[in-house]
Design an enzyme around this catalytic site. Sequence first.
Site, PDB file in Angstrom:
ATOM      1  N   SER A  69      43.949  45.086 -36.673  1.00 22.36           N
ATOM      2  CA  SER A  69      43.001  44.345 -37.494  1.00 22.36           C
ATOM      3  C   SER A  69      43.748  43.383 -38.416  1.00 22.36           C
ATOM      4  CB  SER A  69      42.158  45.325 -38.311  1.00 22.36           C
ATOM      5  OG  SER A  69      40.981  44.703 -38.754  1.00 22.36           O
TER       6      SER A  69
ATOM      7  N   PRO B 142      34.273  41.913 -33.005  1.00 25.55           N
ATOM      8  CA  PRO B 142      34.699  41.504 -34.342  1.00 25.55           C
ATOM      9  C   PRO B 142      33.988  42.284 -35.436  1.00 25.55           C
ATOM     10  CG  PRO B 142      33.104  39.957 -33.454  1.00 25.55           C
ATOM     11  CD  PRO B 142      33.376  40.948 -32.359  1.00 25.55           C
TER      12      PRO B 142
ATOM     13  N   ARG C 219      35.684  42.494 -39.260  1.00 25.48           N
ATOM     14  CA  ARG C 219      36.115  41.802 -40.478  1.00 25.48           C
ATOM     15  C   ARG C 219      35.692  40.326 -40.490  1.00 25.48           C
ATOM     16  NH1 ARG C 219      40.348  43.300 -43.384  1.00 25.48           N
ATOM     17  NH2 ARG C 219      41.096  44.605 -41.684  1.00 25.48           N
TER      18      ARG C 219
ATOM     19  N   PHE D  15      42.764  51.926 -47.759  1.00 24.92           N
ATOM     20  CA  PHE D  15      42.551  52.213 -46.326  1.00 24.92           C
ATOM     21  C   PHE D  15      42.789  50.996 -45.438  1.00 24.92           C
ATOM     22  CE2 PHE D  15      39.480  55.255 -48.383  1.00 24.92           C
ATOM     23  CZ  PHE D  15      40.269  56.374 -48.168  1.00 24.92           C
TER      24      PHE D  15
ATOM     25  N   CYS E  97      39.042  58.792 -63.398  1.00 19.75           N
ATOM     26  CA  CYS E  97      40.064  59.407 -64.245  1.00 19.75           C
ATOM     27  C   CYS E  97      41.448  59.362 -63.616  1.00 19.75           C
ATOM     28  CB  CYS E  97      39.695  60.858 -64.513  1.00 19.75           C
ATOM     29  SG  CYS E  97      38.160  60.988 -65.397  1.00 19.75           S
ATOM     30  N   ASP E  98      41.572  58.842 -62.406  1.00 18.13           N
ATOM     31  CA  ASP E  98      42.844  58.898 -61.694  1.00 18.13           C
ATOM     32  C   ASP E  98      43.693  57.653 -61.969  1.00 18.13           C
ATOM     33  OD1 ASP E  98      44.898  59.305 -59.963  1.00 18.13           O
ATOM     34  OD2 ASP E  98      43.648  59.670 -58.204  1.00 18.13           O
TER      35      ASP E  98
HETATM   36  C1  LIG Z   1      37.390  49.956 -31.627  1.00 20.16           C
HETATM   37  C2  LIG Z   1      37.306  48.914 -32.704  1.00 20.16           C
HETATM   38  N1  LIG Z   1      36.677  47.761 -32.423  1.00 20.16           N
HETATM   39  C3  LIG Z   1      36.551  46.779 -33.342  1.00 20.16           C
HETATM   40  C4  LIG Z   1      37.039  46.939 -34.624  1.00 20.16           C
HETATM   41  C5  LIG Z   1      36.877  45.813 -35.591  1.00 20.16           C
HETATM   42  O1  LIG Z   1      38.097  45.208 -35.838  1.00 20.16           O
HETATM   43  P1  LIG Z   1      38.215  43.945 -36.795  1.00 20.16           P
HETATM   44  O2  LIG Z   1      37.533  44.284 -38.055  1.00 20.16           O
HETATM   45  O3  LIG Z   1      39.679  43.747 -36.919  1.00 20.16           O
HETATM   46  O4  LIG Z   1      37.568  42.793 -36.110  1.00 20.16           O
HETATM   47  C6  LIG Z   1      37.725  48.121 -34.959  1.00 20.16           C
HETATM   48  C7  LIG Z   1      38.268  48.316 -36.296  1.00 20.16           C
HETATM   49  O5  LIG Z   1      38.693  49.386 -36.691  1.00 20.16           O
HETATM   50  C8  LIG Z   1      37.858  49.142 -33.968  1.00 20.16           C
HETATM   51  O6  LIG Z   1      38.490  50.299 -34.232  1.00 20.16           O
END
Ligand SMILES: Cc1ncc(COP(=O)(O)O)c(C=O)c1O
Length: 397
Positions: free
Chosen positions: A186, A260, A262, A302, A328-329
């Site tokens: 990603s 896609p 993100r 993450f 609190c962390d």
């Molecule tokens: C199997 C799968 N497909 C698609 C995605 C989406 O990836 P991105 O957000 O990089 O486009 C992920 C992200 O974890 C994934 O695990």
Amino acid sequence: MQPTTVKQGVKGHYYRKLAETYGTPALLIDCRMVRHQYLLLKSALPDVHLYYAIKALPHPKVIEVLAALGAGFEIASSGEINLLHRARIAPRTTIHTHPIKRDPDIRQALRFGCTTFVIDNTEELLKFIPYKHRVGLLLRLSFQSSDAVVDLSRKFGCCPDDAPGLIHLAARLGIHIKGLTFHAGSQCTNPSMHVHAINVCNQIIRQSRGLGAAPMSMLDIGGGFPVAYDSRIPDIETFTAPIRQALNQLPPNVRVAAEPGRFLVAPAGTAMMSIIGKAWRNDRLWYYLDDGIYGLFSGQVFDHARYPMEIFSTSPKVYPSVLAGPTCDSIDVIVEDVMLPELEIGEIVIGRQMGAYTAASATSFNSLPPAKVVVIDSRQTRSLETGRADIAGQTQN
Ligand SMILES: Cc1ncc(COP(=O)(O)O)c(C=O)c1O
């Protein structure tokens, strides 16, 4: 990883009004931007069918907007299936991509009507023997890219050299492997791993004809399409140019898909926080916001993301400052050692590019209420105030 930048924003009045209306913390989702991003990617990859990876931001309104544009959906859990079911998404537009599933997961997906699944090992292949007449499988290959911010090939995907053996075994078992899939990682900073993976898959698709298997008809090139946080990245047209070239070499019967996440939703999300406390500590001004690392900024942990931040003070004098979250962390610090003008309790702080992997991974640590998700549309600004659990589908109007 890029350091976080904090800029002087110009739309303070606009965000103060939104904060008065909806309260903070909030994640503002601009559906115009979701549409814009979808159309940009569609025009960059015109022959590729896009399946939105709903894990990035599993919000009903985002699903509705993308479904109206003709997107399909990538799912990986029973919760995600429930969300699509409630949104009345046609099951034939979905693919289940989790390489590791329990039998009840497979059965639930089949009941829903999803028939495309992903496997990457023998054990997983064997799980499909009882359903072999109802499914088409994609074999996931592993291509680990050093240019991706998030690696998605360490945990899943078979080595390309092992693919012929699995394809042959599936053919012997009468299970249809209809194609290949990979995820190059990603937030890929360049497309070279996508291109390499497509070329390797092209060879395997061509070889598979000699392995006793029916011809493969699908290649799923995963996600990984990058967005600009604080670093410069190529625009999507430039990023996808070599990908298009590599796809042109595939046999003509092969349908291409992508998943896609993100790229479609990150630019659509703006986090809006208020300063709830302030203190001088060790010669730095600490500001405590009403959301942080355990909430929308969970993506800093993450997802390894650093979000561009904005403040709205015009005061000329700057001080070494820290923006921290409300728990609190001590890990709950968004940015340290940044020079900022003095801010006051009640002022608004903004995080940009925060639609993907933010609300989706927020926790309820310290029993703090999750950020509201406020959906903003071009025609209207209306609030779909959802708690974190609601993001998985129980929207309250
Ligand atoms: C199997 C799968 N497909 C698609 C995605 C989406 O990836 P991105 O957000 O990089 O486009 C992920 C992200 O974890 C994934 O695990």
